[in-house]
Write a protein that holds these residues in place. Sequence first.
Motif, PDB file in Angstrom:
ATOM      1  N   THR A  60      56.189 -63.160  97.494  1.00  0.00           N
ATOM      2  CA  THR A  60      55.084 -63.983  96.980  1.00  0.00           C
ATOM      3  C   THR A  60      55.041 -65.382  97.576  1.00  0.00           C
ATOM      4  OG1 THR A  60      56.433 -64.629  95.075  1.00  0.00           O
ATOM      5  CG2 THR A  60      54.989 -62.710  94.807  1.00  0.00           C
ATOM      6  N   SER A  61      55.893 -65.658  98.563  1.00  0.00           N
ATOM      7  CA  SER A  61      55.928 -66.976  99.215  1.00  0.00           C
ATOM      8  C   SER A  61      55.636 -66.828 100.700  1.00  0.00           C
ATOM      9  CB  SER A  61      57.300 -67.631  99.027  1.00  0.00           C
ATOM     10  OG  SER A  61      57.625 -67.758  97.669  1.00  0.00           O
ATOM     11  N   PRO A  62      54.375 -66.586 101.070  1.00  0.00           N
ATOM     12  CA  PRO A  62      54.054 -66.358 102.478  1.00  0.00           C
ATOM     13  C   PRO A  62      54.344 -67.593 103.327  1.00  0.00           C
ATOM     14  CG  PRO A  62      52.048 -66.581 101.181  1.00  0.00           C
ATOM     15  CD  PRO A  62      53.181 -66.520 100.215  1.00  0.00           C
ATOM     16  N   LEU A  63      54.900 -67.358 104.518  1.00  0.00           N
ATOM     17  CA  LEU A  63      55.210 -68.452 105.435  1.00  0.00           C
ATOM     18  C   LEU A  63      53.932 -69.069 105.980  1.00  0.00           C
ATOM     19  CD1 LEU A  63      58.115 -66.774 107.435  1.00  0.00           C
ATOM     20  CD2 LEU A  63      58.308 -68.483 105.622  1.00  0.00           C
ATOM     21  N   GLY A  64      53.991 -70.356 106.269  1.00  0.00           N
ATOM     22  CA  GLY A  64      52.861 -71.030 106.888  1.00  0.00           C
ATOM     23  C   GLY A  64      51.771 -71.448 105.927  1.00  0.00           C
ATOM     24  N   THR A  65      52.011 -71.336 104.616  1.00  0.00           N
ATOM     25  CA  THR A  65      51.018 -71.761 103.631  1.00  0.00           C
ATOM     26  C   THR A  65      51.689 -72.768 102.703  1.00  0.00           C
ATOM     27  OG1 THR A  65      51.543 -69.973 102.092  1.00  0.00           O
ATOM     28  CG2 THR A  65      49.884 -69.510 103.757  1.00  0.00           C
ATOM     29  N   VAL A  66      51.076 -72.987 101.545  1.00  0.00           N
ATOM     30  CA  VAL A  66      51.631 -73.929 100.584  1.00  0.00           C
ATOM     31  C   VAL A  66      53.045 -73.513 100.214  1.00  0.00           C
ATOM     32  CG1 VAL A  66      51.385 -74.838  98.238  1.00  0.00           C
ATOM     33  CG2 VAL A  66      49.371 -74.533  99.676  1.00  0.00           C
ATOM     34  N   ALA A  67      53.947 -74.479 100.135  1.00  0.00           N
ATOM     35  CA  ALA A  67      55.343 -74.171  99.795  1.00  0.00           C
ATOM     36  C   ALA A  67      55.438 -73.602  98.382  1.00  0.00           C
ATOM     37  CB  ALA A  67      56.192 -75.429  99.906  1.00  0.00           C
ATOM     38  N   GLY A  68      56.288 -72.596  98.230  1.00  0.00           N
ATOM     39  CA  GLY A  68      56.486 -71.990  96.923  1.00  0.00           C
ATOM     40  C   GLY A  68      55.729 -70.690  96.768  1.00  0.00           C
ATOM     41  N   ALA A  69      56.039 -69.995  95.685  1.00  0.00           N
ATOM     42  CA  ALA A  69      55.418 -68.696  95.426  1.00  0.00           C
ATOM     43  C   ALA A  69      54.001 -68.869  94.899  1.00  0.00           C
ATOM     44  CB  ALA A  69      56.270 -67.914  94.423  1.00  0.00           C
ATOM     45  N   ASP A  70      53.120 -67.955  95.298  1.00  0.00           N
ATOM     46  CA  ASP A  70      51.725 -67.959  94.874  1.00  0.00           C
ATOM     47  C   ASP A  70      51.660 -67.569  93.397  1.00  0.00           C
ATOM     48  OD1 ASP A  70      49.073 -67.130  94.281  1.00  0.00           O
ATOM     49  OD2 ASP A  70      48.698 -66.668  96.377  1.00  0.00           O
ATOM     50  N   PRO A  71      51.207 -68.468  92.509  1.00  0.00           N
ATOM     51  CA  PRO A  71      51.226 -68.172  91.067  1.00  0.00           C
ATOM     52  C   PRO A  71      50.462 -66.910  90.675  1.00  0.00           C
ATOM     53  CG  PRO A  71      50.806 -70.499  91.441  1.00  0.00           C
ATOM     54  CD  PRO A  71      50.746 -69.838  92.782  1.00  0.00           C
ATOM     55  N   LEU A  72      49.284 -66.698  91.271  1.00  0.00           N
ATOM     56  CA  LEU A  72      48.506 -65.511  90.923  1.00  0.00           C
ATOM     57  C   LEU A  72      49.210 -64.245  91.403  1.00  0.00           C
ATOM     58  CD1 LEU A  72      46.017 -64.204  89.706  1.00  0.00           C
ATOM     59  CD2 LEU A  72      44.825 -64.613  91.874  1.00  0.00           C
ATOM     60  N   TYR A  73      49.756 -64.294  92.608  1.00  0.00           N
ATOM     61  CA  TYR A  73      50.440 -63.118  93.140  1.00  0.00           C
ATOM     62  C   TYR A  73      51.690 -62.807  92.313  1.00  0.00           C
ATOM     63  CZ  TYR A  73      52.008 -59.812  96.760  1.00  0.00           C
ATOM     64  OH  TYR A  73      52.395 -58.684  97.449  1.00  0.00           O
ATOM     65  N   VAL A  74      52.434 -63.830  91.921  1.00  0.00           N
ATOM     66  CA  VAL A  74      53.627 -63.613  91.086  1.00  0.00           C
ATOM     67  C   VAL A  74      53.229 -62.901  89.789  1.00  0.00           C
ATOM     68  CG1 VAL A  74      55.446 -64.722  89.735  1.00  0.00           C
ATOM     69  CG2 VAL A  74      54.950 -65.531  92.043  1.00  0.00           C
ATOM     70  N   THR A  75      52.139 -63.355  89.176  1.00  0.00           N
ATOM     71  CA  THR A  75      51.683 -62.753  87.919  1.00  0.00           C
ATOM     72  C   THR A  75      51.293 -61.293  88.110  1.00  0.00           C
ATOM     73  OG1 THR A  75      50.891 -64.914  87.187  1.00  0.00           O
ATOM     74  CG2 THR A  75      50.038 -62.994  86.017  1.00  0.00           C
ATOM     75  N   CYS A  76      50.538 -61.002  89.172  1.00  0.00           N
ATOM     76  CA  CYS A  76      50.127 -59.623  89.457  1.00  0.00           C
ATOM     77  C   CYS A  76      51.338 -58.741  89.737  1.00  0.00           C
ATOM     78  CB  CYS A  76      49.171 -59.592  90.644  1.00  0.00           C
ATOM     79  SG  CYS A  76      47.563 -60.343  90.346  1.00  0.00           S
ATOM     80  N   LEU A  77      52.257 -59.252  90.538  1.00  0.00           N
ATOM     81  CA  LEU A  77      53.441 -58.476  90.892  1.00  0.00           C
ATOM     82  C   LEU A  77      54.307 -58.221  89.662  1.00  0.00           C
ATOM     83  CD1 LEU A  77      54.410 -57.262  93.552  1.00  0.00           C
ATOM     84  CD2 LEU A  77      55.917 -59.231  93.826  1.00  0.00           C
ATOM     85  N   ALA A  78      54.439 -59.222  88.786  1.00  0.00           N
ATOM     86  CA  ALA A  78      55.213 -59.048  87.555  1.00  0.00           C
ATOM     87  C   ALA A  78      54.599 -57.952  86.684  1.00  0.00           C
ATOM     88  CB  ALA A  78      55.297 -60.367  86.791  1.00  0.00           C
ATOM     89  N   ASP A  79      53.282 -57.924  86.602  1.00  0.00           N
ATOM     90  CA  ASP A  79      52.600 -56.867  85.836  1.00  0.00           C
ATOM     91  C   ASP A  79      52.870 -55.495  86.442  1.00  0.00           C
ATOM     92  OD1 ASP A  79      51.551 -58.701  84.070  1.00  0.00           O
ATOM     93  OD2 ASP A  79      49.560 -58.745  84.978  1.00  0.00           O
ATOM     94  N   ASP A  80      52.844 -55.418  87.776  1.00  0.00           N
ATOM     95  CA  ASP A  80      53.097 -54.138  88.449  1.00  0.00           C
ATOM     96  C   ASP A  80      54.549 -53.695  88.270  1.00  0.00           C
ATOM     97  OD1 ASP A  80      50.506 -53.899  89.265  1.00  0.00           O
ATOM     98  OD2 ASP A  80      50.857 -54.547  91.320  1.00  0.00           O
ATOM     99  N   ILE A  81      55.466 -54.654  88.262  1.00  0.00           N
ATOM    100  CA  ILE A  81      56.875 -54.326  88.011  1.00  0.00           C
ATOM    101  C   ILE A  81      57.028 -53.778  86.599  1.00  0.00           C
ATOM    102  CG2 ILE A  81      59.182 -55.313  87.702  1.00  0.00           C
ATOM    103  CD1 ILE A  81      58.429 -57.289  90.001  1.00  0.00           C
ATOM    104  N   GLU A  82      56.401 -54.443  85.647  1.00  0.00           N
ATOM    105  CA  GLU A  82      56.488 -54.008  84.250  1.00  0.00           C
ATOM    106  C   GLU A  82      55.891 -52.621  84.068  1.00  0.00           C
ATOM    107  OE1 GLU A  82      57.592 -54.027  80.357  1.00  0.00           O
ATOM    108  OE2 GLU A  82      58.209 -55.420  81.936  1.00  0.00           O
ATOM    109  N   ALA A  83      54.829 -52.320  84.821  1.00  0.00           N
ATOM    110  CA  ALA A  83      54.164 -51.008  84.723  1.00  0.00           C
ATOM    111  C   ALA A  83      54.891 -49.925  85.502  1.00  0.00           C
ATOM    112  CB  ALA A  83      52.724 -51.120  85.215  1.00  0.00           C
ATOM    113  N   GLY A  84      55.933 -50.307  86.258  1.00  0.00           N
ATOM    114  CA  GLY A  84      56.692 -49.326  87.026  1.00  0.00           C
ATOM    115  C   GLY A  84      56.093 -48.994  88.375  1.00  0.00           C
ATOM    116  N   GLN A  85      55.018 -49.691  88.776  1.00  0.00           N
ATOM    117  CA  GLN A  85      54.399 -49.425  90.068  1.00  0.00           C
ATOM    118  C   GLN A  85      55.176 -50.081  91.205  1.00  0.00           C
ATOM    119  OE1 GLN A  85      50.469 -50.903  89.379  1.00  0.00           O
ATOM    120  NE2 GLN A  85      49.880 -49.218  88.064  1.00  0.00           N
TER     121      GLN A  85
END
Length: 200
Positions: A60-85
Amino acid sequence: VRDVGQAWTDEYGFPKAHMRSLAVGGLAREDVRQVLLAAGPVAAAFSGDDALLDKVVAVTSPLGTVAGADPLYVTCLADDIEAGQVTAGNIAQQPVRLEEYLQRWWGAIVAQAGQDNATLDLLGTLAAQLGPIRREELISIHASLKPSWTGDPIDKALGNLRRTVAGTAQTGYSFAHPRFRDYVRRYPEVRTYEATLLAY
Protein backbone atom coordinates in the motif's frame (compact mmCIF):
# COMPACT_ATOMS: atom_id res chain seq x y z
CA VAL A 1 -5.13 15.44 -4.82
CA ARG A 2 -3.57 12.05 -4.29
CA ASP A 3 -0.21 12.19 -6.04
CA VAL A 4 0.18 9.03 -8.09
CA GLY A 5 2.77 10.48 -10.43
CA GLN A 6 0.34 12.45 -12.60
CA ALA A 7 0.96 16.06 -13.73
CA TRP A 8 -1.81 17.27 -11.44
CA THR A 9 -0.92 20.97 -11.68
CA ASP A 10 -1.60 20.81 -15.43
CA GLU A 11 -4.59 18.49 -15.04
CA TYR A 12 -6.47 20.83 -12.71
CA GLY A 13 -5.39 24.03 -14.45
CA PHE A 14 -4.88 26.15 -11.34
CA PRO A 15 -2.86 29.35 -11.91
CA LYS A 16 0.64 28.62 -10.60
CA ALA A 17 0.90 32.08 -9.01
CA HIS A 18 -2.14 31.28 -6.85
CA MET A 19 -1.26 27.74 -5.89
CA ARG A 20 0.70 26.31 -3.00
CA SER A 21 1.54 22.65 -2.55
CA LEU A 22 1.26 21.17 0.93
CA ALA A 23 2.36 17.54 0.98
CA VAL A 24 0.37 15.32 3.32
CA GLY A 25 1.97 11.98 4.03
CA GLY A 26 0.27 8.62 4.00
CA LEU A 27 -0.15 6.24 6.91
CA ALA A 28 2.82 5.15 8.99
CA ARG A 29 3.42 1.49 9.88
CA GLU A 30 1.68 1.85 13.25
CA ASP A 31 -1.31 3.53 11.56
CA VAL A 32 -1.61 0.55 9.21
CA ARG A 33 -1.55 -1.77 12.22
CA GLN A 34 -4.46 0.16 13.78
CA VAL A 35 -6.51 -0.09 10.57
CA LEU A 36 -5.99 -3.87 10.52
CA LEU A 37 -6.96 -4.13 14.20
CA ALA A 38 -10.17 -2.19 13.53
CA ALA A 39 -11.14 -4.36 10.53
CA GLY A 40 -11.80 -7.50 12.57
CA PRO A 41 -10.14 -10.59 14.05
CA VAL A 42 -8.74 -12.02 10.80
CA ALA A 43 -7.10 -8.73 9.82
CA ALA A 44 -6.00 -8.22 13.42
CA ALA A 45 -3.94 -11.41 13.13
CA PHE A 46 -2.03 -9.71 10.29
CA SER A 47 -1.33 -6.72 12.54
CA GLY A 48 0.27 -8.98 15.15
CA ASP A 49 2.65 -10.63 12.67
CA ASP A 50 5.47 -8.23 11.82
CA ALA A 51 6.30 -9.96 8.52
CA LEU A 52 2.67 -9.78 7.33
CA LEU A 53 2.30 -6.21 8.55
CA ASP A 54 5.40 -5.25 6.55
CA LYS A 55 3.87 -6.84 3.44
CA VAL A 56 0.66 -4.81 3.88
CA VAL A 57 2.72 -1.63 4.28
CA ALA A 58 4.84 -2.49 1.22
CA VAL A 59 1.82 -3.19 -1.00
CA THR A 60 0.00 0.00 0.00
CA SER A 61 3.05 2.31 -0.16
CA PRO A 62 3.81 2.72 -3.87
CA LEU A 63 7.26 4.11 -4.68
CA GLY A 64 7.54 7.52 -6.28
CA THR A 65 4.37 8.94 -4.72
CA VAL A 66 3.42 10.50 -1.39
CA ALA A 67 5.42 8.96 1.45
CA GLY A 68 3.52 6.43 3.52
CA ALA A 69 0.72 3.97 2.90
CA ASP A 70 -2.33 5.03 0.89
CA PRO A 71 -5.16 5.36 3.47
CA LEU A 72 -7.93 4.27 1.10
CA TYR A 73 -5.94 1.30 -0.19
CA VAL A 74 -5.06 0.20 3.36
CA THR A 75 -8.77 0.27 4.27
CA CYS A 76 -9.79 -1.73 1.18
CA LEU A 77 -7.01 -4.26 1.70
CA ALA A 78 -7.90 -4.66 5.39
CA ASP A 79 -11.51 -5.41 4.39
CA ASP A 80 -10.31 -7.99 1.86
CA ILE A 81 -8.05 -9.60 4.47
CA GLU A 82 -10.95 -9.79 6.91
CA ALA A 83 -13.15 -11.35 4.19
CA GLY A 84 -10.48 -13.96 3.43
CA GLN A 85 -9.91 -12.73 -0.13
CA VAL A 86 -6.36 -11.60 0.70
CA THR A 87 -4.29 -14.09 2.69
CA ALA A 88 -0.75 -14.56 3.92
CA GLY A 89 -0.19 -16.63 0.79
CA ASN A 90 -1.28 -14.01 -1.76
CA ILE A 91 -0.61 -10.66 -0.04
CA ALA A 92 2.65 -10.20 -1.97
CA GLN A 93 0.78 -10.57 -5.29
CA GLN A 94 -1.59 -7.67 -4.62
CA PRO A 95 -1.35 -4.59 -6.90
CA VAL A 96 1.09 -1.94 -5.70
CA ARG A 97 -1.16 1.00 -6.59
CA LEU A 98 -4.77 1.65 -5.68
CA GLU A 99 -5.56 2.30 -9.35
CA GLU A 100 -4.43 -1.23 -10.23
CA TYR A 101 -6.46 -2.58 -7.31
CA LEU A 102 -9.52 -0.71 -8.62
CA GLN A 103 -8.94 -2.22 -12.06
CA ARG A 104 -9.17 -5.71 -10.52
CA TRP A 105 -12.18 -4.63 -8.45
CA TRP A 106 -13.98 -3.34 -11.54
CA GLY A 107 -13.14 -6.49 -13.51
CA ALA A 108 -14.63 -8.63 -10.74
CA ILE A 109 -17.81 -6.51 -10.66
CA VAL A 110 -18.24 -6.77 -14.44
CA ALA A 111 -17.67 -10.53 -14.33
CA GLN A 112 -20.14 -10.93 -11.46
CA ALA A 113 -22.78 -8.80 -13.16
CA GLY A 114 -22.78 -11.05 -16.22
CA GLN A 115 -26.07 -10.55 -18.03
CA ASP A 116 -27.60 -8.66 -15.07
CA ASN A 117 -27.28 -4.95 -15.88
CA ALA A 118 -28.66 -3.63 -12.57
CA THR A 119 -25.28 -3.35 -10.84
CA LEU A 120 -23.68 -1.72 -13.86
CA ASP A 121 -26.61 0.70 -14.22
CA LEU A 122 -26.29 1.61 -10.55
CA LEU A 123 -22.52 2.17 -10.74
CA GLY A 124 -22.72 3.99 -14.07
CA THR A 125 -25.34 6.36 -12.71
CA LEU A 126 -23.37 6.99 -9.51
CA ALA A 127 -20.29 7.74 -11.64
CA ALA A 128 -22.25 10.21 -13.77
CA GLN A 129 -24.04 11.83 -10.82
CA LEU A 130 -21.56 13.95 -8.86
CA GLY A 131 -23.72 14.01 -5.73
CA PRO A 132 -26.13 11.64 -3.96
CA ILE A 133 -29.07 10.26 -5.91
CA ARG A 134 -32.19 8.90 -4.20
CA ARG A 135 -33.59 5.42 -4.62
CA GLU A 136 -36.82 6.56 -6.29
CA GLU A 137 -34.81 8.54 -8.84
CA LEU A 138 -32.67 5.51 -9.67
CA ILE A 139 -35.81 3.43 -10.18
CA SER A 140 -37.37 6.11 -12.40
CA ILE A 141 -34.26 6.31 -14.57
CA HIS A 142 -33.48 2.60 -15.02
CA ALA A 143 -36.01 -0.19 -15.49
CA SER A 144 -33.31 -2.68 -14.42
CA LEU A 145 -33.39 -1.20 -10.89
CA LYS A 146 -37.15 -1.57 -10.33
CA PRO A 147 -38.07 -4.09 -7.62
CA SER A 148 -40.26 -7.03 -8.50
CA TRP A 149 -41.79 -10.01 -6.74
CA THR A 150 -38.55 -11.93 -7.34
CA GLY A 151 -36.28 -9.41 -5.64
CA ASP A 152 -34.90 -5.91 -5.29
CA PRO A 153 -32.01 -5.20 -7.70
CA ILE A 154 -30.78 -2.15 -5.75
CA ASP A 155 -30.62 -4.01 -2.44
CA LYS A 156 -28.89 -6.94 -4.13
CA ALA A 157 -26.31 -4.68 -5.77
CA LEU A 158 -25.70 -2.73 -2.56
CA GLY A 159 -25.14 -5.98 -0.68
CA ASN A 160 -22.11 -6.58 -2.88
CA LEU A 161 -20.98 -2.93 -2.90
CA ARG A 162 -21.28 -1.73 0.70
CA ARG A 163 -17.63 -0.70 0.82
CA THR A 164 -17.97 1.13 -2.49
CA VAL A 165 -21.35 2.85 -2.14
CA ALA A 166 -22.38 5.13 0.71
CA GLY A 167 -25.75 6.55 1.70
CA THR A 168 -29.31 5.42 2.21
CA ALA A 169 -32.52 5.31 0.20
CA GLN A 170 -33.64 8.53 1.93
CA THR A 171 -30.41 10.57 1.75
CA GLY A 172 -29.34 9.19 -1.60
CA TYR A 173 -26.52 6.94 -2.75
CA SER A 174 -23.09 7.98 -3.98
CA PHE A 175 -19.64 6.49 -4.23
CA ALA A 176 -18.09 6.13 -0.79
CA HIS A 177 -14.93 7.83 -2.01
CA PRO A 178 -14.31 10.14 -4.98
CA ARG A 179 -11.44 7.93 -6.12
CA PHE A 180 -13.89 5.06 -6.74
CA ARG A 181 -16.07 7.43 -8.76
CA ASP A 182 -13.12 8.91 -10.67
CA TYR A 183 -11.94 5.44 -11.63
CA VAL A 184 -15.33 4.44 -13.09
CA ARG A 185 -15.65 7.82 -14.85
CA ARG A 186 -12.66 6.85 -17.02
CA TYR A 187 -14.89 4.51 -19.01
CA PRO A 188 -16.58 6.11 -22.05
CA GLU A 189 -19.84 4.30 -21.23
CA VAL A 190 -20.37 6.80 -18.40
CA ARG A 191 -21.18 9.46 -21.04
CA THR A 192 -24.34 7.50 -21.85
CA TYR A 193 -25.34 7.58 -18.18
CA GLU A 194 -24.70 11.32 -18.07
CA ALA A 195 -26.99 11.82 -21.07
CA THR A 196 -29.68 9.67 -19.42
CA LEU A 197 -29.44 11.74 -16.22
CA LEU A 198 -29.68 15.01 -18.14
CA ALA A 199 -32.72 13.72 -20.04
CA TYR A 200 -34.35 12.70 -16.74
